[in-house]
Design a protein around this motif. Structure first.
Motif, PDB file in Angstrom:
ATOM      1  N   PHE A 315     -70.794  50.944  45.053  1.00  0.00           N
ATOM      2  CA  PHE A 315     -72.165  51.256  45.490  1.00  0.00           C
ATOM      3  C   PHE A 315     -72.622  50.347  46.630  1.00  0.00           C
ATOM      4  N   GLY A 316     -71.681  49.924  47.433  1.00  0.00           N
ATOM      5  CA  GLY A 316     -72.023  49.094  48.585  1.00  0.00           C
ATOM      6  C   GLY A 316     -72.372  49.979  49.774  1.00  0.00           C
ATOM      7  N   PRO A 317     -72.716  49.342  50.889  1.00  0.00           N
ATOM      8  CA  PRO A 317     -72.983  50.115  52.105  1.00  0.00           C
ATOM      9  C   PRO A 317     -71.697  50.802  52.563  1.00  0.00           C
ATOM     10  N   LYS A 318     -71.848  51.904  53.280  1.00  0.00           N
ATOM     11  CA  LYS A 318     -70.681  52.641  53.762  1.00  0.00           C
ATOM     12  C   LYS A 318     -69.782  51.695  54.561  1.00  0.00           C
ATOM     13  N   VAL A 319     -68.531  51.699  54.151  1.00  0.00           N
ATOM     14  CA  VAL A 319     -67.613  50.724  54.735  1.00  0.00           C
ATOM     15  C   VAL A 319     -67.066  51.211  56.055  1.00  0.00           C
ATOM     16  N   THR A 320     -67.180  50.374  57.050  1.00  0.00           N
ATOM     17  CA  THR A 320     -66.439  50.628  58.273  1.00  0.00           C
ATOM     18  C   THR A 320     -65.367  49.558  58.318  1.00  0.00           C
ATOM     19  N   ILE A 321     -64.130  50.019  58.356  1.00  0.00           N
ATOM     20  CA  ILE A 321     -63.039  49.046  58.297  1.00  0.00           C
ATOM     21  C   ILE A 321     -63.177  48.079  59.466  1.00  0.00           C
ATOM     22  N   PRO A 322     -63.254  46.786  59.145  1.00  0.00           N
ATOM     23  CA  PRO A 322     -63.387  45.834  60.231  1.00  0.00           C
ATOM     24  C   PRO A 322     -62.207  45.972  61.193  1.00  0.00           C
ATOM     25  N   ALA A 323     -62.541  45.998  62.490  1.00  0.00           N
ATOM     26  CA  ALA A 323     -61.497  46.145  63.505  1.00  0.00           C
ATOM     27  C   ALA A 323     -60.460  45.043  63.322  1.00  0.00           C
ATOM     28  N   ASP A 324     -60.990  43.861  63.068  1.00  0.00           N
ATOM     29  CA  ASP A 324     -60.103  42.735  62.847  1.00  0.00           C
ATOM     30  C   ASP A 324     -60.119  42.430  61.351  1.00  0.00           C
ATOM     31  N   ALA A 325     -59.334  43.223  60.613  1.00  0.00           N
ATOM     32  CA  ALA A 325     -59.415  43.173  59.164  1.00  0.00           C
ATOM     33  C   ALA A 325     -59.115  41.793  58.596  1.00  0.00           C
ATOM     34  N   LYS A 326     -58.302  41.086  59.297  1.00  0.00           N
ATOM     35  CA  LYS A 326     -57.924  39.768  58.780  1.00  0.00           C
ATOM     36  C   LYS A 326     -58.835  38.674  59.338  1.00  0.00           C
ATOM     37  N   GLY A 327     -59.795  39.097  60.111  1.00  0.00           N
ATOM     38  CA  GLY A 327     -60.634  38.108  60.780  1.00  0.00           C
ATOM     39  C   GLY A 327     -61.626  37.459  59.844  1.00  0.00           C
ATOM     40  N   GLY A 328     -62.402  36.565  60.392  1.00  0.00           N
ATOM     41  CA  GLY A 328     -63.404  35.865  59.591  1.00  0.00           C
ATOM     42  C   GLY A 328     -62.777  34.678  58.897  1.00  0.00           C
ATOM     43  N   SER A 329     -63.505  33.563  58.898  1.00  0.00           N
ATOM     44  CA  SER A 329     -62.916  32.351  58.342  1.00  0.00           C
ATOM     45  C   SER A 329     -62.622  32.517  56.858  1.00  0.00           C
ATOM     46  N   GLY A 330     -63.479  33.282  56.163  1.00  0.00           N
ATOM     47  CA  GLY A 330     -63.273  33.502  54.738  1.00  0.00           C
ATOM     48  C   GLY A 330     -61.939  34.163  54.466  1.00  0.00           C
ATOM     49  N   ASN A 331     -61.682  35.248  55.204  1.00  0.00           N
ATOM     50  CA  ASN A 331     -60.420  35.948  55.020  1.00  0.00           C
ATOM     51  C   ASN A 331     -59.224  35.089  55.386  1.00  0.00           C
ATOM     52  N   GLU A 332     -59.398  34.302  56.421  1.00  0.00           N
ATOM     53  CA  GLU A 332     -58.283  33.459  56.827  1.00  0.00           C
ATOM     54  C   GLU A 332     -57.979  32.428  55.735  1.00  0.00           C
ATOM     55  N   ILE A 333     -59.055  31.886  55.169  1.00  0.00           N
ATOM     56  CA  ILE A 333     -58.860  30.918  54.079  1.00  0.00           C
ATOM     57  C   ILE A 333     -58.117  31.561  52.916  1.00  0.00           C
ATOM     58  N   ILE A 334     -58.535  32.788  52.562  1.00  0.00           N
ATOM     59  CA  ILE A 334     -57.864  33.493  51.464  1.00  0.00           C
ATOM     60  C   ILE A 334     -56.375  33.647  51.758  1.00  0.00           C
ATOM     61  N   ASP A 335     -56.066  34.151  52.952  1.00  0.00           N
ATOM     62  CA  ASP A 335     -54.662  34.431  53.285  1.00  0.00           C
ATOM     63  C   ASP A 335     -53.826  33.155  53.270  1.00  0.00           C
ATOM     64  N   ARG A 336     -54.376  32.097  53.850  1.00  0.00           N
ATOM     65  CA  ARG A 336     -53.610  30.846  53.879  1.00  0.00           C
ATOM     66  C   ARG A 336     -53.428  30.260  52.485  1.00  0.00           C
ATOM     67  N   LEU A 337     -54.517  30.263  51.723  1.00  0.00           N
ATOM     68  CA  LEU A 337     -54.456  29.732  50.351  1.00  0.00           C
ATOM     69  C   LEU A 337     -53.365  30.407  49.541  1.00  0.00           C
ATOM     70  N   LEU A 338     -53.384  31.738  49.624  1.00  0.00           N
ATOM     71  CA  LEU A 338     -52.434  32.487  48.812  1.00  0.00           C
ATOM     72  C   LEU A 338     -51.013  32.292  49.315  1.00  0.00           C
TER      73      LEU A 338
END
Lengths: 366, 126
Positions: A315-338
């Protein structure tokens, strides 16, 4: 034959050698001509008294100063006294310098009122060593209802008390540790905030603090479990995510009961924090009726074992796939951590929200 | 309850200087005047000063066995609301339970702590 059986089968010759103790019914009857044991009672008394590891004594309230008139072998073993030293004495001869007067007072009161009482008190053996005695005391009446004896059973609970004290100490330590850790996280948080304000980078400081505090909450839940080595991940997940669940209706936790190594807690904790922060900024939690479901399961065998955490926004806002899906510091932290923990994450953008599945290995050769 | 300059005095009792400073900044950012204390004695001094305290934020455990209880009782006596800010929810349980105040567990965001205190006195923050 056990010692007990040998003792029991021996004829009544106890008085010859004070180390021998005769707890046979014959002996008891000789000294207590009024007492009657017959049939099953006789067998029961004889065998029970000789075999039981429970130290038992009978005291006579109809004689001055309530002397012990009978004590079984276990009583002798427990206290180290010979029979001749026991019979005729009041039970207080087991007390010593460190005995607390309070349980003694309770006993005295129970005797006066002909009540049953259980107390724990410090008693002393013949050799001067002490032990914690869990003493049960109660009146015994004859068929006419006349008070005949006081029955006392004593059990050495020194080990139980030591274990209790140790457990208490461990609990105190865990509490102290928990307190200090929370305080430390608070101080770190203060340093980050103050530095942020001084340098005019308050929002950056806030972002750092949110991560520090998420980690603090995750670690906090590990303290109770620390001795077990593995941590119940559900508690940590709840602790990390509940502050985001404003109104307590936007978060549904589905998983149950998986234990993971300590290291996995911080990876999963920080990943969930980043997903939650993102949902608050861009995803389901920007909507009043937005919902996040989080599930966690154990998958795979042996080396392949992973904990699989599923994050599903609804029930979130209509998703537009981020052009840079892996972008954003949060996502980068997730990817590196894992990556560090040999884990991975798959993200799928559905119509009403992100579905992310993170996998963290939890195999540990043991 | 606010003084002539219209500023709102908040009593902050916290024995950890960095946390105290963080709260002080947050209070100031909210337009309040922070009266900072690291001990019961200092807090009492602030209460006896001219400045009318509007609300208190009290750390429960002040080190060396000292708790905020005397300050909390004094605030209660004067009818001044306060909130508790503590990391030690278990050990001080009896103190905390005996005080009838909202509790914010540490670690908490300083802005959140201040705005919660402001809500107690019906003020909005930020």
């Amino acid at each position: 034959m056990t010692d007990d059986e040998q003792e029991r089968s021996r004829p009544s010759q106890a008085m010859g050698n004070p180390k021998d103790f005769d707890d046979s019914p014959e002996r008891f009857r000789d000294e207590n001509p009024d007492a009657r044991f017959g049939g099953a009672s006789e067998v029961l008394f004889e065998q029970a008294m000789a075999q039981t590891r429970m130290a038992i004594c009978l005291c006579d309230p109809n004689k001055p100063d309530l002397p012990i008139v009978f004590a079984n072998k276990a009583f002798r073993n427990l206290t180290g006294y010979d029979e001749a030293e026991i019979v005729g004495k009041n039970c207080r001869f087991l007390q010593g310098p460190e005995t607390d007067p309070e349980p003694v007072r309770k006993m005295r009161q129970a005797i006066e009122n002909e009540d049953v009482v259980v107390v724990e008190l410090l008693n002393y053996r013949r050799d001067g060593s002490s032990f914690w005695n869990a003493l049960h005391l109660g009146p015994i009446y004859d068929s006419e209802g006349k008070l005949k004896y006081f029955f006392g059973s004593q059990w050495d609970v020194s080990d139980v008390r030591a274990a209790r004290a140790e457990e208490h100490y461990a609990r105190e330590m865990a509490r102290e540790l928990s307190h200090r850790m929370k305080n430390m996280f608070s101080v770190i948080s203060g340093i980050v905030n103050v530095t942020g304000r001084m340098r005019g980078i308050e929002s950056e400081a806030q972002e750092i603090n949110d991560r520090v505090q998420a980690l603090g909450r995750a670690y906090e839940t590990t303290l109770d479990d620390a001795s077990a080595g593995r941590i119940e991940i559900g508690q940590a997940i709840r602790a990390i995510l509940s502050p985001y669940d404003v109104g307590e209706s936007h978060l549904r936790l589905l998983g149950n009961g998986i234990r993971v190594p300590f290291a996995a807690v911080s990876s999963i904790g920080l990943v969930l924090h980043e997903l939650a922060a993102n949902a608050t900024k861009h995803g389901a939690w920007t909507r009043d009726d937005g919902l996040v479901e989080v599930d966690w399961q154990e998958k795979g065998e042996d080396e392949q074992r992973v904990v699989e955490v599923t994050w599903r926004e609804k029930f979130g806002p209509k998703v537009t796939i981020p052009a840079d899906a892996k972008g954003g510091s949060g996502n980068e932290i997730i990817d590196r951590l894992l990556r560090f923990s040999n884990g991975c994450i798959d993200r799928e953008w559905h119509e009403d929200g992100l579905v992310a599945v993170a996998r963290v290995p939890i195999w540990k050769a043991s | 309850m606010c003084d002539s300059e219209g500023s709102c005095h908040v009593l902050l009792l916290e024995d950890e200087p960095m946390i105290l400073m963080d709260l002080e900044f947050a209070a100031e950012a909210c337009g309040c005047n922070a009266l900072c204390a690291t001990s019961v004695k200092q807090a009492m001094k602030h209460l006896d000063s001219e400045r009318p305290v509007r609300v208190g934020i009290l750390d429960v455990n002040l080190g060396e066995g000292q708790t905020c209880e005397p300050v909390a009782r004094e605030l209660e006596r004067r009818g001044i609301p306060y909130i508790l800010h503590s990391g030690d929810l278990d050990r001080q349980n009896e103190t905390v339970r005996s005080l009838n105040a909202q509790l914010i567990p540490k670690p908490a965001n300083a802005n959140h702590v201040i705005s919660t205190a402001m809500e107690c006195v019906g003020r909005k923050c930020g």
